[in-house]
Write a protein that holds these residues in place. Structure first.
Motif, PDB file in Angstrom:
ATOM      1  N   ALA A 103      10.412   1.865 -11.235  1.00 36.72           N
ATOM      2  CA  ALA A 103       9.452   2.585 -12.082  1.00 36.72           C
ATOM      3  C   ALA A 103       9.307   4.026 -11.604  1.00 36.72           C
ATOM      4  O   ALA A 103       9.371   4.981 -12.391  1.00 36.72           O
ATOM      5  CB  ALA A 103       8.110   1.872 -12.053  1.00 36.72           C
ATOM      6  N   ALA A 104       9.145   4.184 -10.294  1.00 33.03           N
ATOM      7  CA  ALA A 104       9.005   5.532  -9.743  1.00 33.03           C
ATOM      8  C   ALA A 104      10.257   6.344 -10.034  1.00 33.03           C
ATOM      9  O   ALA A 104      10.199   7.503 -10.455  1.00 33.03           O
ATOM     10  CB  ALA A 104       8.761   5.450  -8.245  1.00 33.03           C
ATOM     11  N   GLU A 105      11.395   5.713  -9.840  1.00 33.33           N
ATOM     12  CA  GLU A 105      12.676   6.382 -10.028  1.00 33.33           C
ATOM     13  C   GLU A 105      12.850   6.832 -11.470  1.00 33.33           C
ATOM     14  O   GLU A 105      13.311   7.948 -11.741  1.00 33.33           O
ATOM     15  CB  GLU A 105      13.784   5.409  -9.598  1.00 33.33           C
ATOM     16  CG  GLU A 105      15.176   5.855  -9.874  1.00 33.33           C
ATOM     17  CD  GLU A 105      15.983   4.702 -10.449  1.00 33.33           C
ATOM     18  OE1 GLU A 105      15.816   3.574  -9.972  1.00 33.33           O
ATOM     19  OE2 GLU A 105      16.781   4.942 -11.366  1.00 33.33           O
ATOM     20  N   PHE A 131       9.822  -7.611  -6.773  1.00 36.94           N
ATOM     21  CA  PHE A 131       8.613  -6.875  -7.115  1.00 36.94           C
ATOM     22  C   PHE A 131       8.709  -5.427  -6.646  1.00 36.94           C
ATOM     23  O   PHE A 131       8.453  -4.480  -7.374  1.00 36.94           O
ATOM     24  CB  PHE A 131       7.415  -7.594  -6.476  1.00 36.94           C
ATOM     25  CG  PHE A 131       6.092  -6.966  -6.782  1.00 36.94           C
ATOM     26  CD1 PHE A 131       5.598  -6.945  -8.091  1.00 36.94           C
ATOM     27  CD2 PHE A 131       5.323  -6.389  -5.775  1.00 36.94           C
ATOM     28  CE1 PHE A 131       4.380  -6.377  -8.372  1.00 36.94           C
ATOM     29  CE2 PHE A 131       4.112  -5.811  -6.058  1.00 36.94           C
ATOM     30  CZ  PHE A 131       3.621  -5.810  -7.356  1.00 36.94           C
ATOM     31  N   PHE A 132       9.127  -5.277  -5.382  1.00 36.43           N
ATOM     32  CA  PHE A 132       9.246  -3.918  -4.844  1.00 36.43           C
ATOM     33  C   PHE A 132      10.353  -3.140  -5.542  1.00 36.43           C
ATOM     34  O   PHE A 132      10.239  -1.935  -5.763  1.00 36.43           O
ATOM     35  CB  PHE A 132       9.489  -3.961  -3.332  1.00 36.43           C
ATOM     36  CG  PHE A 132       8.232  -4.193  -2.558  1.00 36.43           C
ATOM     37  CD1 PHE A 132       7.180  -3.285  -2.658  1.00 36.43           C
ATOM     38  CD2 PHE A 132       8.075  -5.300  -1.741  1.00 36.43           C
ATOM     39  CE1 PHE A 132       6.005  -3.510  -1.951  1.00 36.43           C
ATOM     40  CE2 PHE A 132       6.909  -5.501  -1.051  1.00 36.43           C
ATOM     41  CZ  PHE A 132       5.865  -4.617  -1.138  1.00 36.43           C
ATOM     42  N   ILE A 133      11.439  -3.826  -5.879  1.00 40.16           N
ATOM     43  CA  ILE A 133      12.511  -3.132  -6.608  1.00 40.16           C
ATOM     44  C   ILE A 133      11.978  -2.587  -7.914  1.00 40.16           C
ATOM     45  O   ILE A 133      12.291  -1.450  -8.309  1.00 40.16           O
ATOM     46  CB  ILE A 133      13.697  -4.088  -6.845  1.00 40.16           C
ATOM     47  CG1 ILE A 133      14.448  -4.331  -5.536  1.00 40.16           C
ATOM     48  CG2 ILE A 133      14.668  -3.479  -7.876  1.00 40.16           C
ATOM     49  CD1 ILE A 133      15.507  -5.393  -5.638  1.00 40.16           C
ATOM     50  N   MET A 134      11.142  -3.379  -8.569  1.00 39.02           N
ATOM     51  CA  MET A 134      10.552  -2.906  -9.820  1.00 39.02           C
ATOM     52  C   MET A 134       9.685  -1.673  -9.589  1.00 39.02           C
ATOM     53  O   MET A 134       9.710  -0.717 -10.371  1.00 39.02           O
ATOM     54  CB  MET A 134       9.715  -4.013 -10.458  1.00 39.02           C
ATOM     55  CG  MET A 134      10.564  -5.060 -11.129  1.00 39.02           C
ATOM     56  SD  MET A 134       9.519  -6.350 -11.767  1.00 39.02           S
ATOM     57  CE  MET A 134      10.723  -7.449 -12.467  1.00 39.02           C
ATOM     58  N   ILE A 135       8.923  -1.732  -8.494  1.00 39.05           N
ATOM     59  CA  ILE A 135       8.079  -0.566  -8.173  1.00 39.05           C
ATOM     60  C   ILE A 135       8.942   0.679  -8.010  1.00 39.05           C
ATOM     61  O   ILE A 135       8.707   1.724  -8.612  1.00 39.05           O
ATOM     62  CB  ILE A 135       7.283  -0.833  -6.880  1.00 39.05           C
ATOM     63  CG1 ILE A 135       6.237  -1.912  -7.128  1.00 39.05           C
ATOM     64  CG2 ILE A 135       6.649   0.453  -6.377  1.00 39.05           C
ATOM     65  CD1 ILE A 135       5.553  -2.376  -5.872  1.00 39.05           C
ATOM     66  N   ASN A 180      18.479  -4.842 -12.769  1.00 43.01           N
ATOM     67  CA  ASN A 180      17.965  -6.110 -13.279  1.00 43.01           C
ATOM     68  C   ASN A 180      18.895  -7.257 -12.983  1.00 43.01           C
ATOM     69  O   ASN A 180      18.445  -8.372 -12.714  1.00 43.01           O
ATOM     70  CB  ASN A 180      17.718  -5.993 -14.779  1.00 43.01           C
ATOM     71  CG  ASN A 180      16.267  -5.718 -15.053  1.00 43.01           C
ATOM     72  OD1 ASN A 180      15.452  -6.627 -15.047  1.00 43.01           O
ATOM     73  ND2 ASN A 180      15.932  -4.442 -15.207  1.00 43.01           N
ATOM     74  N   ALA A 181      20.197  -6.969 -13.021  1.00 40.26           N
ATOM     75  CA  ALA A 181      21.157  -8.013 -12.681  1.00 40.26           C
ATOM     76  C   ALA A 181      20.926  -8.485 -11.258  1.00 40.26           C
ATOM     77  O   ALA A 181      20.917  -9.696 -10.968  1.00 40.26           O
ATOM     78  CB  ALA A 181      22.568  -7.488 -12.862  1.00 40.26           C
ATOM     79  N   GLU A 212       0.832  -1.203   0.000  1.00 41.76           N
ATOM     80  CA  GLU A 212       0.000   0.000   0.000  1.00 41.76           C
ATOM     81  C   GLU A 212       0.870   1.258   0.000  1.00 41.76           C
ATOM     82  O   GLU A 212       0.579   2.244  -0.668  1.00 41.76           O
ATOM     83  CB  GLU A 212      -0.941   0.008   1.222  1.00 41.76           C
ATOM     84  CG  GLU A 212      -2.019  -1.036   1.191  1.00 41.76           C
ATOM     85  CD  GLU A 212      -2.943  -0.880  -0.015  1.00 41.76           C
ATOM     86  OE1 GLU A 212      -3.074   0.266  -0.504  1.00 41.76           O
ATOM     87  OE2 GLU A 212      -3.489  -1.900  -0.481  1.00 41.76           O
ATOM     88  N   ILE A 213       1.945   1.192   0.769  1.00 41.36           N
ATOM     89  CA  ILE A 213       2.819   2.375   0.854  1.00 41.36           C
ATOM     90  C   ILE A 213       3.448   2.666  -0.498  1.00 41.36           C
ATOM     91  O   ILE A 213       3.673   3.828  -0.862  1.00 41.36           O
ATOM     92  CB  ILE A 213       3.893   2.179   1.949  1.00 41.36           C
ATOM     93  CG1 ILE A 213       3.222   2.230   3.331  1.00 41.36           C
ATOM     94  CG2 ILE A 213       4.973   3.255   1.870  1.00 41.36           C
ATOM     95  CD1 ILE A 213       4.134   1.927   4.462  1.00 41.36           C
ATOM     96  N   SER A 214       3.707   1.594  -1.254  1.00 42.74           N
ATOM     97  CA  SER A 214       4.318   1.813  -2.564  1.00 42.74           C
ATOM     98  C   SER A 214       3.410   2.650  -3.452  1.00 42.74           C
ATOM     99  O   SER A 214       3.890   3.389  -4.320  1.00 42.74           O
ATOM    100  CB  SER A 214       4.657   0.485  -3.222  1.00 42.74           C
ATOM    101  OG  SER A 214       3.472  -0.244  -3.445  1.00 42.74           O
TER     102      SER A 214
END
Lengths: 162, 635, 110
Positions: C80-82, C73-77, C39-40, A142-144
């Motif tokens: 994307a934001a970055e 998954f979170f790294i991808m998030i 990605n590596a 959710e925070i994301s």
């Protein structure tokens, strides 16, 4: 079979990565990077992480790289504006990178060897990940969304003309 | 006598110093002169009272407060009046007062601001000297000792606009510092050995017994070094003739009543230590003799009236040290006293002459002042006879006592002493003849201006002349009157401890008469010869001196010698330190640090190129290094 | 199949990304190289996840090995934001300086 696939995917990934950093035109670089991402997604499938493979294609190859392409093409940066970089510094950079790779590899050479089951394990299945994501990691998830919101706001503000 | 009254003795001159010193801008000349003289007179009166008290056998010891109080070491602000210090008190305040009175007239041409300043310095001088004499321990004595040094500097350099005078003042100060160091080290030595500096305790039988021969020799040698500086003995005497740069009454004060007698006082005070150190005593006798002789020979060829007197002072001080060296402490103190009278008289008389001659000091330009200045002439003649040692004037008795003691020590010392006495008589009467006899050789303007000095100058001269005559009568040797030596009787308690150790010299009466006869005859011969030779002195007859006379005229080249062996090497060393150590060493280190930082930062500057790529490269290199390190450390 | 092969592959890709950052001056390509490095790392995480899904601990808890993939998954998030922010910065830079050469942007110097 799996080994052959691994080797092929690895060669594609490394080769495209090299092409990506050597090609003069930014658009070519972007296209080569998309190839790399596809190869990596292939690796994900080999490792039975279907969800990430799909997400990688959608998010990286689809969204992010298109964004890059967009910027490059919109701003017309494709022209070969980059002057020849300081030759000496380039050589130093390559040597440094090579040493870096060697040292890292040497560090892992002595690691205890463990097997990876190609196409096995259910950790990467959408079902399992979905369960974990929406139970254990619901709060970060959710925070994301907040992160994304702030990223959107930030990018809008930054690129807005004064 | 109360403690309060005692402290008034030094305090009054100090108050006088403060009033005249602080009020110098608005005090009139007569006011500052009066205040300064009155404070000294008051001190003198109290000193007489103290003297009478002591004479009746009541020694005074006044404790005021603890100056230093560290563990076992307690140094009090104590005053002590015994026979020795009461005698010195009288000399200092008495002669000091006369010099003050004299100065009110002599310095009358100064602007009132400088006039008041002058009297402030004089008062401070007397204060320091009183402190020196009154102190009941070495530390108080040292305060006075230093104060005297400071005041001599201030007064010698009184006309500080003249560069030579300033240099003379500096010379006096620096020469004194060399001696002061010796004194200070001796005091530290005493503290280290005995843990006390109080006279009573240091000289007590138990404490004296604690000291080894080395201690005695070391301490006394250091004390003697101090005395050498202050009392102008041979290695350190050169400042005294140069001290003539000051106003003439200051010379009188320095030479007669204060300052130079400090060394004698200190040694007489510490007599028990010196008696226990025969080596030092021999050194003192030797130095005293050398001083007496060298200074006398230099005085023979001097033409400046004050310079002659200055060298005669050095010479007479040499006699006093000779007396101290051969153990004739009473004789030395006696000579201090008589010397104070006749030397003050001579200096003031010379001042009167200089005053009349409008500042002229060269005797070659004087002569025939006899008829112009009768009072000065008579008093000056008395002073000359006294210093030449003709009975029954005071100088005879004191000098004779020292010479008799020297004879008992060794006839050779006596012989040299008599040679000095001969020269003394010669140069004093050369001075007398050139100044007062013959024909006037100065300019017409000076001749026109000649006059007898005012009363403020002549009255002190007359008083001092009387004292110069009768001053010796307190110490008439036994060969003339049995029990005639009142001074020895009076000072007996001070030197009792020493006299118990040393054998009192025994010479038969006939020998003593013979010795006296020889010295008097020699002095008379020299006297008559000098008068005969210089009575009709003509400038034209002057021949350029050659050979030995030239050496004498140049004062044995002592100043040149000091320049060669001390000043020049010092200068070279300083140059070396300045050019090599300072510039190439210290500066190089300091500048080098700066240069190194500058250089290294210039070298490091390319690291901060501002280029992101370079930063990343460095970051990667850093990571690389960390990984490599980790690789090795792990194993 | 040995995990070391994946490690080697991942490190190689990562190093290529590093070299790209060091050698190129085009801000966009440098940015892409950063993505490659991410990605590596992702690949490595997934490989480790697979490796651990066969371990004893994973038998006890079925979600044990999934944590790594959630991380990816979170790294991808974040990536994307970055990227969105980073690209807008590049756009702004280009607008101001008409250049995306990082060496031209040595404002850090002063």
């Amino acid at each position: 079979m799996a080994t052959i696939l691994f080797i092929i995917l690895s060669i594609v990934a490394i080769g495209s990565a090299l092409m990506m950093i050597t090609s003069k035109s930014p658009v070519n670089s972007i296209l080569w990077l998309i190839v790399v991402f596809f190869a990596i997604s292939g690796h994900y499938i080999l490792l039975n992480a279907q969800f990430l493979a799909v997400v990688n294609i959608i998010v990286y190859a689809g969204a992010i790289m298109v964004l890059f392409l967009f910027v490059v093409m919109l701003m017309n940066l494709n022209a070969e504006t980059e002057p020849a970089k300081n030759q000496r510094q380039q050589i130093i950079a390559i040597i440094t990178g090579g040493c870096f790779l060697l040292v890292l590899l040497a560090a892992f050479k002595t690691a205890t060897s463990q097997q990876v089951m190609v196409g096995a394990g259910n950790a990467g299945l959408i079902k399992t990940l979905g369960k974990v994501l929406f139970t254990n990691y619901i709060l970060p998830f959710e925070i994301s969304s907040v992160l994304f919101l702030s990223a959107i706001v930030g990018s809008v503000i930054i690129s807005k003309k004064e | 006598m109360t403690k309060l009254l005692i402290i008034l003795i030094p305090l009054l001159p100090l108050i006088g110093f403060l009033i005249t010193g602080l009020g110098r801008n608005f005090l009139s000349k007569s006011a500052s002169g009066f205040i300064a003289s009155a404070t000294i007179l008051a001190s003198f009166i109290i000193s007489i009272a103290a003297f009478l008290q002591v004479k009746n056998g009541n020694l005074i010891h006044a404790h005021y407060f603890n100056l230093i109080n560290i563990d076992a070491l307690k140094i009090g602000f104590d005053f002590k009046i015994d026979q020795l210090s009461s005698l010195f008190l009288l000399i200092i305040t008495g002669v000091g007062f006369l010099i003050h009175v004299y100065s009110t007239s002599y310095m009358h041409n100064e602007p009132s601001k400088d006039f008041a300043k002058y009297f402030a310095y004089l008062n401070l001088f007397v204060f320091s000297m009183l402190l020196l004499v009154l102190g009941a321990n070495y530390v108080i004595m040292f305060f006075g000792w230093e104060g005297v040094g400071l005041c001599s500097y201030l007064l010698i350099g009184f006309w500080f606009k003249n560069n030579d005078y300033t240099n003379a003042a500096k010379k006096a100060f620096i020469m004194n510092r060399i001696g002061d160091l010796g004194f200070l080290l001796a005091v530290f030595w005493l503290i280290a050995r005995l843990g006390t500096v109080s006279f009573d305790e240091v000289f007590s039988v138990t404490n004296v017994a604690k000291l080894s021969t080395y201690d005695f020799t070391g301490i006394t040698a250091l004390l003697f070094l101090g005395a050498c500086g202050k009392s102008a003995q041979v290695p350190l005497y050169t400042w005294l003739p140069d001290a003539m740069a000051g106003p003439t009454p200051v010379s009188a004060l320095i030479h007669a009543a204060t300052m130079v007698t400090a060394g004698i006082y200190m040694i007489a005070r510490s007599n028990i230590l010196f008696t226990n150190a025969p080596v030092t005593q021999n050194i003192i006798a030797l130095f005293g003799l050398a001083t007496a002789l060298i200074a006398a020979t230099i005085a023979l060829k001097q033409n400046d009236i004050k310079k002659v007197l200055a060298y005669s002072t050095v010479s007479q001080l040499g006699y006093m040290f000779l007396g101290l060296g051969v153990g004739a402490y009473t004789g030395a103190v006696f000579h201090v006293m008589t010397h104070a009278f006749f030397k003050a008289l001579l200096f003031l008389g010379a001042g009167s002459v200089i005053h009349a001659m409008s500042g002229e000091q060269d005797m070659r330009n004087m002569g025939a002042l006899k008829k112009h200045m009768p009072t000065t002439h008579i008093t000056f003649l008395i002073g000359c006879i006294a210093i030449a040692g003709i009975p029954p004037f005071s100088g005879f008795f004191s000098k004779d006592e020292i010479l008799a003691a020297a004879y008992a020590e060794s006839p050779i010392i006596w012989g040299v002493g008599v040679l000095g006495a001969l020269m003394t008589a010669f140069y004093m009467f050369r001075l007398y003849a050139m100044t007062f006899l013959g024909s006037f050789r100065g300019t017409n303007e000076q001749a026109h201006h000649l006059h007898e000095s005012p009363k403020a100058i002549t009255i002190p001269l007359i008083i001092l002349a009387l004292l110069a005559i009768v001053g010796g009568w307190v110490g008439i040797p036994e060969v003339f009157i049995k029990g005639g030596h009142h001074l020895e009787e009076f000072l007996q308690p001070i030197f009792a401890q020493s006299n118990a150790i040393t054998q009192k010299y025994e010479t038969s009466h006939s020998t003593e008469f013979m010795l006296m006869g020889i010295s008097v005859a020699v002095a008379l011969v020299a006297l008559i010869f000098a008068i005969g030779k210089f009575k009709n002195y003509k400038k034209e007859n002057e021949v350029t001196s050659s050979g030995f006379a030239n050496v004498l005229e140049n004062k044995w080249y002592f100043d040149e010698l000091y320049t060669k062996i001390i000043t020049n090497p010092l200068k070279s060393i300083s140059c070396f330190f300045n050019n090599i150590i300072e510039k190439k060493g210290i500066d190089a280190v300091v500048n080098g640090t700066g240069k190194f930082v500058n250089y290294s930062s210039r070298q490091l500057r390319w690291l901060q190129s501002g280029q992101v790529g370079a930063y990343v490269l460095l970051m990667v290199l850093g990571m690389l290094v960390l990984f490599i390190l980790q690789l090795f450390i792990k194993k | 199949m040995d995990i070391k092969y994946y490690i080697a592959l991942s490190l190689t890709l990562f190093t290529i990304g590093v070299i790209g950052v060091l050698t190129r001056r085009n801000a966009i390509i440098i940015f892409m190289c950063v993505e490659l490095m991410l990605n590596a790392v992702n690949l490595l995480l997934v490989a480790f996840s697979n490796m651990h899904s066969l371990s004893v601990a994973a038998k006890a808890s079925p979600t044990f090995a999934s944590d790594a993939q959630i991380f990816v998954f979170f790294i991808m998030i974040v990536a994307a934001a970055e990227v969105s922010v980073g690209l807008s910065i590049i756009v702004m830079l280009y607008r101001n300086t008409h250049n995306i050469d990082v060496n031209f942007l040595n404002r850090l110097k002063n």
